[in-house]
Design a protein around this motif. Structure first.
Motif, PDB file in Angstrom:
ATOM      1  N   ARG A 170       0.855  -1.198   0.000  1.00 13.13           N
ATOM      2  CA  ARG A 170       0.000   0.000   0.000  1.00 13.13           C
ATOM      3  C   ARG A 170       0.883   1.237   0.000  1.00 13.13           C
ATOM      4  O   ARG A 170       1.943   1.253   0.635  1.00 13.13           O
ATOM      5  CB  ARG A 170      -0.888   0.050   1.249  1.00 13.13           C
ATOM      6  N   LYS A 210      -1.780  -1.219  -3.851  1.00 12.07           N
ATOM      7  CA  LYS A 210      -2.989  -0.436  -3.622  1.00 12.07           C
ATOM      8  C   LYS A 210      -2.605   1.012  -3.352  1.00 12.07           C
ATOM      9  O   LYS A 210      -1.733   1.281  -2.526  1.00 12.07           O
ATOM     10  CB  LYS A 210      -3.798  -1.000  -2.453  1.00 12.07           C
ATOM     11  N   VAL A 217      -9.713   3.901  -3.830  1.00  7.51           N
ATOM     12  CA  VAL A 217      -8.533   3.035  -3.786  1.00  7.51           C
ATOM     13  C   VAL A 217      -8.446   2.241  -5.090  1.00  7.51           C
ATOM     14  O   VAL A 217      -9.414   1.569  -5.495  1.00  7.51           O
ATOM     15  CB  VAL A 217      -8.589   2.059  -2.592  1.00  7.51           C
ATOM     16  N   THR A 219      -6.281  -0.669  -7.382  1.00  7.04           N
ATOM     17  CA  THR A 219      -5.434  -1.838  -7.189  1.00  7.04           C
ATOM     18  C   THR A 219      -4.743  -2.187  -8.513  1.00  7.04           C
ATOM     19  O   THR A 219      -5.379  -2.219  -9.567  1.00  7.04           O
ATOM     20  CB  THR A 219      -6.246  -3.039  -6.711  1.00  7.04           C
TER      21      THR A 219
END
Length: 224
Positions: A170, A210, A217, A219
């Motif tokens: 992330r 991510k 968000v 991905t």
């Protein structure tokens, strides 16, 4: 072969190079001589840039190495900038050097107790793509120019469904709440994929990235 680590440091330019370029049909055939791209800079024991490696794997000796010095020696520095390949296809002139954030993704425990909503603030993604042993990331953050933004990739561990081992990452993006979003600033990052950057046992086949954007968000998946 000696293993190098990529450090996030600044190259010090001892001279300012003014770029004048000319174009011809020969220059633009298959492999353009003038490029703006990510590349690795090899630094020798005297802290001088001796060669560069492009993300297509080609290596070139730096023709203007006397103008390029680092604050560290015997290492590799990840950069983004303008280079020109020599007519002999063995040398390259480095015209501009931009720093790239490139380091082993951190575990969240390294940051202590922090609020999720305050730490994963949105960015605008320009592009993500895999090249050689990196995932290159181009994005913009909205800044006022007065505050340093924290940007890092967080290692959320590896999942294994029996078919593939997936590394979950992330993007951490933090700035103080008083920072105003006055204008967009480009950020250059590279995620290293070489096993030397990860702990023993952290083997993976794919990478899931991510990123919190202004549209939610997003991905991205990459095969190692």
């Amino acid at each position: 072969m000696k293993s190098f680590r990529v450090f996030y440091v600044f190259l010090c330019l001892l001279s300012v190079v003014t770029l004048f370029s000319s174009c011809s049909d020969d220059d633009a055939e298959v492999y353009p001589r003038l490029r703006v791209d990510f590349y690795d800079v090899i630094i020798d024991g005297d802290s001088t840039a001796t060669s560069i490696i492009l993300d297509d794997g080609r290596m070139y000796a730096v023709s203007n190495s006397n103008s390029l010095h680092s604050t560290v020696c015997d290492t590799v520095i990840r950069c983004y900038g303008t280079i020109e390949i020599g007519v002999d296809s063995t040398t390259a002139t480095v015209y501009s050097v931009g720093s790239v954030r490139c380091s082993t993704p951190s575990h969240m425990s390294n940051y202590g107790k922090i609020n999720y909503s305050d730490t994963f603030k949105p960015v605008d993604v320009i592009s993500l793509y895999k090249a050689r042993s990196y995932i290159n990331v181009l994005l913009t953050t909205k800044v006022s120019g007065n505050v340093e933004h924290a940007l890092d990739f967080i290692n959320d561990g590896i999942s294994n469904d029996g078919n593939a081992r997936v590394l979950h990452l992330r993007l951490l993006h933090w700035h103080p709440d008083f920072e105003t979003e006055a204008y967009s600033q480009k950020q250059y990052m590279s995620i290293p994929l070489d096993s030397s950057f990860y702990e023993e046992g952290e083997d993976f086949d794919s990478v899931e990235v991510k990123i919190t954007t202004y549209d939610g968000v997003k991905t991205y998946m990459f095969v190692r």
